[in-house]
Design an enzyme around this catalytic site. Structure first.
Site, short mmCIF file in Angstrom:
data_model
loop_
_atom_site.label_atom_id
_atom_site.label_comp_id
_atom_site.label_asym_id
_atom_site.label_seq_id
_atom_site.Cartn_x
_atom_site.Cartn_y
_atom_site.Cartn_z
N ASP A 111 0.85 -1.19 0.00
CA ASP A 111 0.00 0.00 0.00
C ASP A 111 0.89 1.25 0.00
O ASP A 111 1.79 1.35 -0.83
CB ASP A 111 -0.96 -0.08 1.20
CG ASP A 111 -1.99 1.02 1.25
OD1 ASP A 111 -2.96 0.98 0.48
OD2 ASP A 111 -1.83 1.94 2.07
N TYR A 242 -1.96 11.16 2.34
CA TYR A 242 -2.84 11.58 1.25
C TYR A 242 -2.77 13.10 1.07
O TYR A 242 -2.75 13.59 -0.07
CB TYR A 242 -4.28 11.17 1.56
CG TYR A 242 -4.50 9.68 1.61
CD1 TYR A 242 -4.80 8.96 0.45
CD2 TYR A 242 -4.40 8.98 2.82
CE1 TYR A 242 -5.00 7.59 0.50
CE2 TYR A 242 -4.60 7.61 2.87
CZ TYR A 242 -4.89 6.92 1.71
OH TYR A 242 -5.08 5.57 1.76
N HIS A 303 -6.95 -6.38 -1.59
CA HIS A 303 -5.84 -5.47 -1.30
C HIS A 303 -4.90 -5.98 -0.22
O HIS A 303 -3.72 -5.64 -0.22
CB HIS A 303 -6.43 -4.12 -0.86
CG HIS A 303 -5.42 -3.04 -0.70
ND1 HIS A 303 -4.68 -2.55 -1.76
CD2 HIS A 303 -5.00 -2.35 0.40
CE1 HIS A 303 -3.87 -1.60 -1.33
NE2 HIS A 303 -4.03 -1.47 -0.02
#
Length: 329
Positions: A111, A242, A303
């Site tokens: 990730d 982010y 994921h």
């Protein structure tokens, strides 16, 4: 740099300690002895995510080292989002190697941790001799950021990263007892087809509560650990990655078109929602990874590959490490 061993003894060959470096403190878990392998976790996670893979490579004769990345767990969590770029995480990883007097290491990342690993290998090929990436592939820096492309295509209301940088994102994630099981379930291959997380469909977001008990691959001790950690720390640090992503695009101009030439390997889940965003074929990946030694797509896996297919990932990692040893010896 300061090295502070937090354990008076080693239980099951695992020890934990804190290292002060690059202006922060990193909490580190370590297991085994031999050539160094540095693990980088993603969102929302801690170094505990790697315990199965760390045990596997330690048993195979390697030194597994996994920090809580900045912003997570028991590492420092600066409030300023500008301190969460790959420049900072690469500095953290270099500082960790220096503190442990390790000249070079293989990187493993999942990730956001894959993003950290790819960028560290790109910036410092002298210190990172190979990369084993999970779930997020390496893509060379192009002309525009993913944020710009989503705005231009009119998808700014759908793209999940815009949700992650909302002013109220910390509050949306705050109830860890709901959000941690939810992201594990909906981003996995266990969720029903058509309901699994989509990065481009807000009705299939990461925020949904899991509909019931999690599948057996989501081990209870791991889930409980993450819930407890995020209840304690909150999600601000993790979400800062982010927030830093679009501003960093400008800073990354020196690496436009740059490739990672070290040996690499990539594993992804066939049901990972990120396949809507990234190139997931070996031919496409080799455009930026001329040293790519192979890859593996896992059926019925989403994921969370290091959990959903723990044994397979560990086996592939040990095989890759041994191949790298042979190639670079």
């Amino acid at each position: 740099m300061e090295f502070n061993d937090m354990t008076s003894d080693i239980t099951g060959g695992v020890k934990e300690y804190d290292i002060a470096t690059n202006g922060i403190s990193l909490h580190v878990t370590e297991q085994g002895a031999g050539p160094a392998v540095l693990f980088c976790h993603g969102f929302p996670d801690t170094s505990y995510t790697w315990r199965r893979q760390m045990n596997a490579i330690a048993s195979a004769g390697y030194r597994a080292i996994a920090p809580d990345m900045r912003g997570y767990g028991r590492s420092s969590a600066p409030a300023d989002a500008s301190l969460y770029t790959p420049l900072h995480t690469t500095g953290d990883l270099i500082g960790l190697l220096d503190a442990l007097k390790i000249s070079s290491a293989v990187l493993v990342g999942h990730d956001w941790g894959a993003t950290h690993a790819w960028n560290a290998a790109l910036m410092r090929p002298d210190r990172f001799k190979a990369v084993f990436g999970l779930s997020v592939p390496f893509v060379t820096r192009g002309e525009s950021s993913v944020f710009e492309r989503m705005r231009e295509s009119g998808r700014q209301d759908d793209f999940y990263m815009f949700e992650q940088i909302r002013p109220d994102a910390d509050q949306i994630w705050a109830d860890a007892a709901v959000t941690i099981p939810g992201i594990l379930y909906w981003a996995s291959g266990s969720a029903p087809e058509g309901e699994q997380w989509s990065p481009l469909d807000r009705t299939r977001s990461l925020y949904r509560a899991a509909p019931g008990p999690l599948p057996s691959w989501a081990e209870a001790d791991y889930v409980a650990h993450n819930i407890a950690e995020f209840r304690r720390t909150g999600f601000h640090g993790g979400l800062n990655y982010y927030r830093a992503a679009e501003p960093y695009f400008t800073l990354s101009a020196p690496w436009k078109g740059a490739k990672i030439t070290q040996p690499s390997f990539f594993i992804w889940g066939k049901s990972d929602g990120l396949k809507e965003l990234y190139p997931f074929t070996l031919q496409q990946m080799r455009a930026g990874l001329p040293g790519l030694m192979g890859g593996l797509e896992l059926d019925n896996v989403g994921h969370w590959v290091q959990h959903e297919a723990s044994a397979e990932v560990s086996e592939q990692l040990v095989r890759f490490l041994r191949t790298v040893d042979a190639v670079l010896s």
